[in-house]
Design an enzyme around this catalytic site. Structure first.
Site, mmCIF file in Angstrom:
data_model
loop_
_atom_site.group_PDB
_atom_site.id
_atom_site.type_symbol
_atom_site.label_atom_id
_atom_site.label_comp_id
_atom_site.label_asym_id
_atom_site.label_seq_id
_atom_site.Cartn_x
_atom_site.Cartn_y
_atom_site.Cartn_z
ATOM 1 N N GLU A 121 0.744 -0.983 0.286
ATOM 2 C CA GLU A 121 -0.260 0.219 -0.004
ATOM 3 C C GLU A 121 0.486 1.017 0.292
ATOM 4 O O GLU A 121 0.791 2.411 -0.870
ATOM 5 C CB GLU A 121 -0.437 -0.175 1.311
ATOM 6 C CG GLU A 121 -2.269 -1.187 1.124
ATOM 7 C CD GLU A 121 -1.780 -2.109 1.501
ATOM 8 O OE1 GLU A 121 -2.423 -3.499 1.683
ATOM 9 O OE2 GLU A 121 -0.809 -2.788 1.912
ATOM 10 N N HIS A 177 -12.666 -5.032 8.621
ATOM 11 C CA HIS A 177 -12.752 -4.879 7.388
ATOM 12 C C HIS A 177 -14.178 -3.892 7.591
ATOM 13 O O HIS A 177 -15.459 -4.586 6.522
ATOM 14 C CB HIS A 177 -13.482 -6.291 6.745
ATOM 15 C CG HIS A 177 -11.845 -7.192 6.295
ATOM 16 N ND1 HIS A 177 -11.441 -7.789 7.492
ATOM 17 C CD2 HIS A 177 -11.055 -7.324 4.857
ATOM 18 C CE1 HIS A 177 -10.173 -8.702 6.509
ATOM 19 N NE2 HIS A 177 -10.148 -8.074 5.429
ATOM 20 N N GLN A 209 -7.611 -1.757 -0.816
ATOM 21 C CA GLN A 209 -8.925 -3.105 -1.497
ATOM 22 C C GLN A 209 -10.241 -3.118 0.533
ATOM 23 O O GLN A 209 -11.380 -3.572 0.195
ATOM 24 C CB GLN A 209 -7.986 -4.806 -1.286
ATOM 25 C CG GLN A 209 -8.723 -5.903 -1.155
ATOM 26 C CD GLN A 209 -8.263 -6.968 -2.145
ATOM 27 O OE1 GLN A 209 -7.827 -7.602 -0.621
ATOM 28 N NE2 GLN A 209 -7.887 -7.647 -2.885
ATOM 29 N N PHE A 210 -9.200 -2.803 1.336
ATOM 30 C CA PHE A 210 -10.477 -2.245 1.929
ATOM 31 C C PHE A 210 -10.249 -0.338 2.577
ATOM 32 O O PHE A 210 -9.243 -1.396 2.799
ATOM 33 C CB PHE A 210 -11.143 -3.356 3.251
ATOM 34 C CG PHE A 210 -11.692 -4.376 2.997
ATOM 35 C CD1 PHE A 210 -12.943 -4.254 3.022
ATOM 36 C CD2 PHE A 210 -11.073 -5.546 1.862
ATOM 37 C CE1 PHE A 210 -13.553 -5.834 2.787
ATOM 38 C CE2 PHE A 210 -11.590 -6.808 2.158
ATOM 39 C CZ PHE A 210 -12.935 -6.801 2.159
ATOM 40 N N ALA A 211 -10.709 -0.128 3.858
ATOM 41 C CA ALA A 211 -10.572 0.912 3.972
ATOM 42 C C ALA A 211 -9.432 0.352 4.683
ATOM 43 O O ALA A 211 -8.514 2.065 5.455
ATOM 44 C CB ALA A 211 -11.534 1.710 4.355
ATOM 45 N N ASP A 212 -9.296 -0.323 5.651
ATOM 46 C CA ASP A 212 -9.180 -0.376 6.906
ATOM 47 C C ASP A 212 -7.823 -1.070 6.760
ATOM 48 O O ASP A 212 -6.496 -0.360 7.477
ATOM 49 C CB ASP A 212 -9.584 -2.023 7.313
ATOM 50 C CG ASP A 212 -10.817 -1.757 7.589
ATOM 51 O OD1 ASP A 212 -11.804 -2.323 8.959
ATOM 52 O OD2 ASP A 212 -11.622 -2.385 6.530
ATOM 53 N N PHE A 213 -7.391 -1.326 6.145
ATOM 54 C CA PHE A 213 -5.478 -1.690 4.584
ATOM 55 C C PHE A 213 -4.608 0.217 4.800
ATOM 56 O O PHE A 213 -4.085 -0.391 4.603
ATOM 57 C CB PHE A 213 -6.292 -2.429 3.705
ATOM 58 C CG PHE A 213 -6.664 -3.998 3.540
ATOM 59 C CD1 PHE A 213 -6.372 -4.416 5.715
ATOM 60 C CD2 PHE A 213 -6.963 -4.248 2.835
ATOM 61 C CE1 PHE A 213 -7.402 -5.341 5.445
ATOM 62 C CE2 PHE A 213 -7.279 -5.505 3.467
ATOM 63 C CZ PHE A 213 -7.403 -5.713 4.882
#
Length: 687
Positions: free
Chosen positions: A427, A494, A449-453
């Site tokens: 990222e 997620h 891929q997910f905002a968490d990442f």
């Protein structure tokens, strides 16, 4: 020290000497000024000049270089005016950052240099983005970036090299191995002998040079650059050297054994090269003194000009104005923007039901098709790709697979893998590459891929993208798409609503559409905006709501809220899924309420908030984010400061629990604020 002149002319050898001598003489002067308090801090490159000088002069003038603390020779090698360089170090307005940053924390596109940020590693990925732009445009160019041996321990080093190897980017990664990361010796930094051991593991060539031999550095980089221009790929170049002074002057050198200084003093890059030139008859004593006098005069003249410049006078308008690149609406798109703005007043319906027909103004814009939230995002992305041929999409699994949510499904067939790029799980490197693409005039979209990442790329966003324009006028034309939100029983990693991480960061813009019309319009607007935009899209809304969406390209204005329901009793200010929760409750209780959809969270629409507060006097702030530290607290404080006299009741805030997002549906339901919304509304109405 062995100098092999090969077939280089005397002029070339003397040119190297002049450029090797110049940073040494500037440093010697700066160390005097540091003691006099005329320079605030200094990171010495004495003993390492051959690396910067040799590599810089080996490149073509329009090839980018990304230097670090001890690479003064890059700047002097590119003939940056010394008065501006000195003004930069003094914090003057004629410096490259107008007094906003120090040292080599700046860039200049005129000289094709992108300076560092204090975090060191992120610049390696930016170099990859610059090289990617050249490769996409079939330009036979090379980019050079530097890392110290200590900085190479950072994750950004691994990510940048890995991405460059996978994408075969023409980058020369120069590792200045001086044996220490500040005071920490190499044996406490890594468990290998030399950095060239790393090259094969990344699938790239690795070369080692004597970093104190300017002719060896110059010849090696020159040959590598010629090869990479024809056969693009990355190369790791390890330059063995030594730092003869402290990490910075205040840190001293007591931690370094004296015998190392004695050993490396015999390998001084300037003295040895000068001695060889004299021995070979290429340089004589008269020319030696002439070179020194010329450089000394240039330094004194540069200092005279820089010293005459006053220290900056703070201007509130200029400081705030320079935080963002200006957005210029093109004439051909102006009417489209107006129509889109008019459409913003269209009401939306509760979650799981269809939106009502759009206004006649919006319908006149083009034909419409009923689209789900996810389809509207995909449509906006596709039209933006058609409208902006310089736009590049990057993300995990977004190419042939179409992304985990299938938003880019079919894009490879239309736009090709050059512009729709699968990325490694890197990222930070990919966000950094986005900035590199911007430097070369391109646009970038990075899909988390997910905002968490996004936490894995956080530094690049908040310290590199966000501050770039303020620091040296370079916009970061990057959109980061953030699939966000709970309600799908996906657990703590997620489901997070992390928009508040970014609404606290000047230089970013943050948008969060609640419906398909705005989802498309705000995405298109984000790509037209030259600033970094965090685009939040709620996963639960992807396939649960739909609306008639114009088929043509249009934009929804960033920074403008939308009143989606009007009433005279109270005001609910919200965004994202909160809009649907508020609308559902209003329908159920027949509330006579304003529901204001913020749509943009940074900058949020103060005037729209003021207007609804002054009208109704009772305010509820609703968001899915956890209550503490959420945007509702900021807006509530603003209302208390600016609209207190219009309030008829205390401001109410409703948010999720101050916990991580739980996995089990029953726990997640308790976590989310929907069931607490009714109680807060009733409390507000009964006050």
């Amino acid at each position: 020290m062995n100098f092999d002149r090969k077939d280089y002319s005397n002029d070339t050898l003397l040119h190297l000497y002049q450029h090797l001598l110049k940073p040494r003489m500037i440093e010697e002067k700066m160390l005097i000024l540091l003691r006099q308090g005329k320079v605030s801090k200094w990171f010495s490159g004495i003993g390492q000049e051959a690396i910067s000088v040799g590599s810089t002069l080996a490149l073509e003038p329009d090839e980018y270089i990304l230097p670090l603390h001890r690479n003064l020779g890059v700047f002097t090698g590119r003939d940056i005016p010394l008065d501006r360089l000195f003004a930069q170090w003094q914090g003057k307005t004629t410096g490259y950052t107008k007094g906003r940053d120090r040292s080599f924390h700046f860039g200049t596109n005129e000289h094709h240099i992108v300076g560092m940020i204090s975090h060191l590693g992120p610049q390696l990925a930016v170099a990859g983005g610059i090289a990617l732009a050249d490769k996409l445009d079939d330009r036979p160019k090379v980019t050079i970036t530097y890392s110290g041996d200590g900085g190479a321990s950072e994750g950004d080093f691994h990510e940048a090299l890995n991405v460059a190897a996978v994408w075969q980017l023409p980058v020369i990664f120069i590792i200045e191995n001086n044996g220490y990361g500040l005071s920490t010796p190499s044996r406490e930094q890594f468990r290998f002998n030399y950095f060239i051991d790393k090259g094969p593991a990344y699938g790239m060539d690795a070369v080692q040079v004597d970093g104190n031999n300017v002719l060896e550095v110059y010849d090696t980089v020159r040959r590598l650059a010629e090869d990479l221009r024809q056969n693009p790929r990355p190369v790791l170049l390890e330059a063995l050297t030594f730092r003869m002074r402290g990490h910075e002057e205040a840190s001293g050198t007591k931690y370094v054994p004296q015998e190392l200084f004695e050993e490396w003093a015999q390998k001084d890059p300037v003295e040895n090269y000068e001695k060889w030139l004299l021995q070979e008859g290429i340089l004589d004593e008269e020319a030696r003194m002439r070179f020194r006098e010329t450089i000394k005069r240039e330094i004194e003249e540069g200092l005279k000009v820089a010293d005459a410049v006053p220290m900056p006078t703070a201007s509130l308008e200029e400081e705030i104005g320079d935080m963002y690149a200006s957005v210029e609406a093109s004439s051909e798109n102006l009417e489209v923007r107006r129509n889109a703005a008019a459409s913003a007043e269209t009401a939306v319906s509760p979650l799981h039901s269809e939106f009502p027909a759009l206004s006649s103004q919006l319908s006149a814009l083009s034909s419409t098709t009923d689209k789900r939230y996810v389809d509207a995002i995909s449509d906006g992305l596709r039209l933006s790709m058609e409208r902006h041929p310089e736009l590049v999409l990057m993300g995990q699994d977004i190419a042939d697979y179409g992304g985990v949510f299938k938003i880019t499904d079919g894009f490879v067939g239309q736009f090709g893998k050059g512009r729709v790029r699968n990325t490694p799980l890197c990222e930070s490197a990919i966000v950094g590459a986005g900035l590199g693409l911007s430097i070369k005039g391109k646009k970038a979209m990075v899909e988390m891929q997910f905002a968490d990442f996004v936490s894995c790329g956080f530094n690049q966003i908040v310290n590199n993208l966000a501050k770039s324009h303020y620091r040296w006028g370079q916009n970061a034309d990057v959109v980061v798409r953030m699939p966000t939100g709970a309600g799908t029983a996906a657990g703590p990693f997620h489901s997070q609503s992390n928009e508040a991480w970014f609404t606290h960061t000047p230089g970013l813009k943050v948008v969060y559409p609640s419906n398909p019309v705005d989802a498309k319009g705000l995405l298109c607007a984000a790509f037209e905006d030259p600033n970094p935009v965090m685009y939040f899209e709620h996963k639960l809304l992807y396939r649960s709501i739909s609306a008639p969406v114009p088929d043509a390209y249009y934009t929804t204005p960033i920074g403008k809220a939308a009143l989606v329901r009007e009433g005279e009793t109270l005001s609910i200010i919200t965004y994202g899924a909160g809009v649907h929760w508020a609308l559902a409750l209003a329908e159920e209780l027949n509330l006579d309420a304003d529901i204001l959809d913020l749509r943009t969270l940074l900058p949020w629409d103060e005037e729209a908030v003021r207007k609804t507060v002054e009208k109704n006097g009772r305010v509820l702030l609703l968001h899915e984010d956890t209550l503490t530290g959420g945007l509702g607290g900021e807006i509530g404080a603003w209302i208390a400061e600016h609209c207190f006299q219009h309030l008829d009741a205390p401001i109410q805030r409703v948010g999720s629990l101050d916990t991580a997002v739980p996995f089990a549906p029953s726990l997640e339901k308790q976590f989310l604020p929907q069931h607490r919304l009714r109680l807060a509304v009733e409390k507000l109405l009964n006050y």
